[in-house]
Design an enzyme around this catalytic site. Structure first.
Site, PDB file in Angstrom:
ATOM      1  N   ASN A 230      -7.098  13.911   0.797  1.00 52.21           N
ATOM      2  CA  ASN A 230      -7.473  13.161   2.196  1.00 52.21           C
ATOM      3  C   ASN A 230      -8.866  12.646   2.179  1.00 52.21           C
ATOM      4  O   ASN A 230      -9.834  13.330   2.446  1.00 52.21           O
ATOM      5  CB  ASN A 230      -7.177  14.086   3.088  1.00 52.21           C
TER       6      ASN A 230
ATOM      7  N   ASN B 197      -7.409   7.798   9.292  1.00 50.55           N
ATOM      8  CA  ASN B 197      -6.014   7.010   9.197  1.00 50.55           C
ATOM      9  C   ASN B 197      -4.916   7.988   8.944  1.00 50.55           C
ATOM     10  O   ASN B 197      -3.805   7.818   8.692  1.00 50.55           O
ATOM     11  CB  ASN B 197      -6.119   6.125   7.817  1.00 50.55           C
ATOM     12  N   ASP B 198      -5.249   9.296   9.243  1.00 52.35           N
ATOM     13  CA  ASP B 198      -4.096  10.342   9.016  1.00 52.35           C
ATOM     14  C   ASP B 198      -2.938  10.091   9.744  1.00 52.35           C
ATOM     15  O   ASP B 198      -1.555  10.003   9.688  1.00 52.35           O
ATOM     16  CB  ASP B 198      -4.560  11.837   9.416  1.00 52.35           C
TER      17      ASP B 198
ATOM     18  N   GLY C 169      -1.837  13.513   5.332  1.00 57.41           N
ATOM     19  CA  GLY C 169      -2.953  12.899   5.221  1.00 57.41           C
ATOM     20  C   GLY C 169      -3.617  12.520   3.959  1.00 57.41           C
ATOM     21  O   GLY C 169      -4.645  11.733   4.085  1.00 57.41           O
TER      22      GLY C 169
ATOM     23  N   ASP D 245      -4.365   9.988   0.839  1.00 55.31           N
ATOM     24  CA  ASP D 245      -4.467   8.400   0.973  1.00 55.31           C
ATOM     25  C   ASP D 245      -5.017   7.986  -0.075  1.00 55.31           C
ATOM     26  O   ASP D 245      -5.387   8.589  -1.075  1.00 55.31           O
ATOM     27  CB  ASP D 245      -5.192   8.120   2.512  1.00 55.31           C
TER      28      ASP D 245
ATOM     29  N   ASP E 233      12.310   2.140  -9.101  1.00 59.02           N
ATOM     30  CA  ASP E 233      13.177   3.220  -8.556  1.00 59.02           C
ATOM     31  C   ASP E 233      14.491   2.871  -8.852  1.00 59.02           C
ATOM     32  O   ASP E 233      14.881   1.825  -8.673  1.00 59.02           O
ATOM     33  CB  ASP E 233      12.550   3.631  -7.047  1.00 59.02           C
TER      34      ASP E 233
ATOM     35  N   GLU F 196      13.620   3.508 -13.758  1.00 60.32           N
ATOM     36  CA  GLU F 196      14.193   5.001 -13.748  1.00 60.32           C
ATOM     37  C   GLU F 196      15.605   5.108 -14.167  1.00 60.32           C
ATOM     38  O   GLU F 196      16.462   4.637 -13.226  1.00 60.32           O
ATOM     39  CB  GLU F 196      14.160   5.456 -12.410  1.00 60.32           C
TER      40      GLU F 196
END
Length: 620
Positions: free
Chosen positions: A135, A140-141, A160, A162, A331, A360
């Site tokens: 964090n 910006n949490d 949190g 980032d 993905d 993937e």
């Protein structure tokens, strides 16, 4: 579920009563001059916008206008080669009245962007789940505009982590020996719960505010590039989040897949993507595999729709050009429409010939996996070329823990590894496959082996010295554990110790690591640092020797040098008769253990302690 689908179904019908601005969105927001493909399709969105006229300023000609069943969308196509001004106006007109306008910019590309280097077998990829790494910006949490707020006490909540936290720890990643960083998705995921994983994206052009900004994402990429490192974006083509703004107001009903016999159109995928190449598969099984939703909050995107495919292609190119990306990981690749995805991959690699994309491909055999790689012979058997440069070696991933846990036998133990590599002939580019022993979806390796450093060292030795691109999952280099069976996904995605100011320990600092953590860390650092300059490992040839007594030996070699790798999974020390390896030793009788730095005699025999690995550089 019925309530969920009712919301989606009613969104288009109720649009007339909403207060959407005449011109609410333009996507992409800007583009670049000098693309190999000059055609640009601009999505224009606003209330009943299709009932109005579109006008472009400065003599810019509209090549095509496409309206769809939802009157809130218009798709405008222009030829950027024909546009001589850096900016022009997109105007929404009703007769002589202008209802809205947007200044569209065509930027200049950065010099050399078309030939940007991507990740290759020279690299080591470090996989990070950003919410759980560090964090760096507590402000910006949580975000007023986004539903789920940070709560570190919730295992499946936002914690949190980032982009700033990753930028702050690039020294750590670089010193570890990694050269590429793969982040799980960081685009906006505005679902009510479980949004930290990022795979239910709600805005494909915007970084989630709880991770930072688009500018910070570009900053991260540029900071990596300064270090001769690359940023790899986790791209999702198969599904979006149910709260995506376009899902709430579908351009066309066939933008996503629906089922007449499902719960208001919903059917869950059967996850059997082997049906893609099964010549005898039933159509209903193939349909449920490919068109079924991955989960209730992840509507399945219909890539067969040309507008969808164009949107996904342009969005991918936009991020490459904007952020200076060093590659994609895509993905759930086999869940997509394979013909559409071939066009998607080809369009990207036509624009960026050196750009690498790994899919993937979670399948169990080399035959099934290799069919997805560009120019695959097994793919040709199905009259298909994916144009996908790289695939993930899930066969190695599946066999590696079995090899180390099983007793030695005819078809058990270390022979499981030999079986993997004996299928290498199926891959058209065996050096361009991703090799790994865990990731963010799997059981933690150190949980499976109860924090045994010997098992970790053998696994890391293997993926770091065989063909392909090794991938390491954050935290394993300090022995991090996690039990997926008991604690679910959250337990295999624990917070990295030291990433938060309140953490009792900072494992990013080697001086604060425990002795147990340091053993994992130092081995990882030494091995990955050594690998950086080893062309013999990156592109050299391989000579495998059948495992004996649960010992697997192979050599990597080229015209300049040779490396001997020994993995002893036996419960006791083993003495190798070196006469057996004469064709690879070529008369050389000494070497250097690259981890210990000590000399190794290769005269007649070699003693290998139990449950250990050795990497020996042969010396003249």
């Amino acid at each position: 579920m019925k309530k969920l689908y009712a919301v989606i179904a009613l969104s288009a019908a109720s649009i007339a009563f909403s207060q959407i601005k005449t011109l609410e969105r333009i996507e992409p927001a800007f583009w670049w001059k000098g693309m190999k493909n000059p055609e640009l399709q601009i999505l224009v969105y606003g209330k009943n916008i299709a009932s109005n006229e579109i006008e472009l300023s400065d003599g810019v000609r509209i090549k095509d206008i496409q309206k769809v069943e939802n009157p809130n969308y218009i798709f405008v196509t222009v030829n950027t080669n024909e546009i001589s001004v850096p900016k022009f106006q997109i105007r929404i007109k009703n007769g002589k009245k202008t209802l809205g306008s947007y200044t569209y910019e065509l930027k200049q590309r950065e010099p050399g962007s078309a030939e940007r280097e991507s990740y290759t077998s020279k690299d080591v990829m470090y996989l990070i789940m950003p919410d759980r790494f560090a964090n760096g910006d507590e402000k910006n949490d949580s975000s007023p505009a986004l539903i789920e707020k940070a709560d570190r006490s919730l295992p499946n909540g936002r914690h949190g982590g980032d982009l700033r936290g990753i930028i702050n720890h690039l020294d750590y990643i670089q010193n570890l020996g990694a050269t590429a960083v793969w982040l799980t998705p960081v685009n906006e995921d505005n679902e009510k719960v479980y949004s930290y994983h990022g795979y239910a994206q709600t805005d494909l052009y915007k970084i989630d505010a709880r991770y930072g900004t688009n500018e910070e994402y570009r900053e991260l990429s540029h900071e990596l590039n300064k270090r001769n490192m690359k940023l790899v974006m986790d791209y999702v083509t198969n599904h979006w989040g149910v709260s995506h703004w376009m899902i709430k107001d579908l351009p066309t009903k066939d933008w996503i897949h629906w089922f007449n016999d499902g719960d208001n159109g919903f059917k869950r995928s059967n996850y059997k993507t082997t049906t893609q190449f099964d010549p005898n598969a039933s159509e209903i099984d193939k349909k449920y595999a490919l068109d079924g939703w991955f989960d209730t909050t992840m509507p399945d995107i219909n890539q067969k729709n040309p507008l969808v495919l164009k949107y996904l292609t342009q969005n991918a190119i936009w991020w490459i050009e904007y952020a200076g990306l060093g590659g994609f990981r895509v993905d759930t690749y086999p869940y997509n429409d394979k013909e559409a995805m071939a066009k998607w991959a080809k369009a990207i690699t036509d624009e960026y010939p050196k750009f690498n994309i790994v899919g993937e491909t979670w399948l169990n055999t080399a035959g099934q996996i290799s069919a997805w790689q560009k120019n695959s012979k097994t793919g040709e058997a199905a009259n298909y070329n994916s144009y996908l440069p790289s695939v993930m070696d899930f066969m190695l991933y599946g066999n590696l823990p079995k090899a180390l846990k099983e007793k030695d036998g005819w078809d058990t133990g270390m022979v499981k590894l030999y079986d993997v590599f004996s299928s290498d002939f199926l891959y058209p580019d065996v050096n361009n496959i991703l090799v790994f022993f865990e990731n963010h979806d799997t059981e933690r390796w150190n949980e499976i082996f109860n924090d045994d450093p010997g098992a970790y060292k053998m696994a890391l030795t293997l993926i770091s010295t065989v063909r392909g691109i090794p991938q390491v999952y954050y935290g394993s280099e300090i022995g991090m554990r996690g039990d997926k069976n008991k604690g679910g996904d959250a337990d295999i995605r624990r917070d990295f110790p030291g990433g938060w100011k309140t953490d009792r320990q900072n494992a990013f600092n080697p001086s604060e690591q425990t002795p147990e953590q340091k053993e994992f860390y130092e081995f990882t650092r030494k091995l990955l640092t050594w690998r950086k300059g080893k062309e013999v490992i990156h592109t050299g040839k391989t000579k495998n020797y059948l495992p004996q007594n649960n010992v697997f030996v192979y050599f990597r070699y080229n015209d300049k040098e040779s490396v001997m790798v020994v993995l002893n999974n036996s419960e006791k020390s083993e003495t190798l008769d070196l006469k057996r390896f004469a064709e690879s030793l070529n008369g050389l009788t000494k070497g250097k253990n690259i981890i210990s730095g000590t000399a190794v005699s290769l005269q007649n025999s070699l003693d290998v302690p139990a449950k250990t690995s050795m990497i020996i550089e042969l010396q003249k």
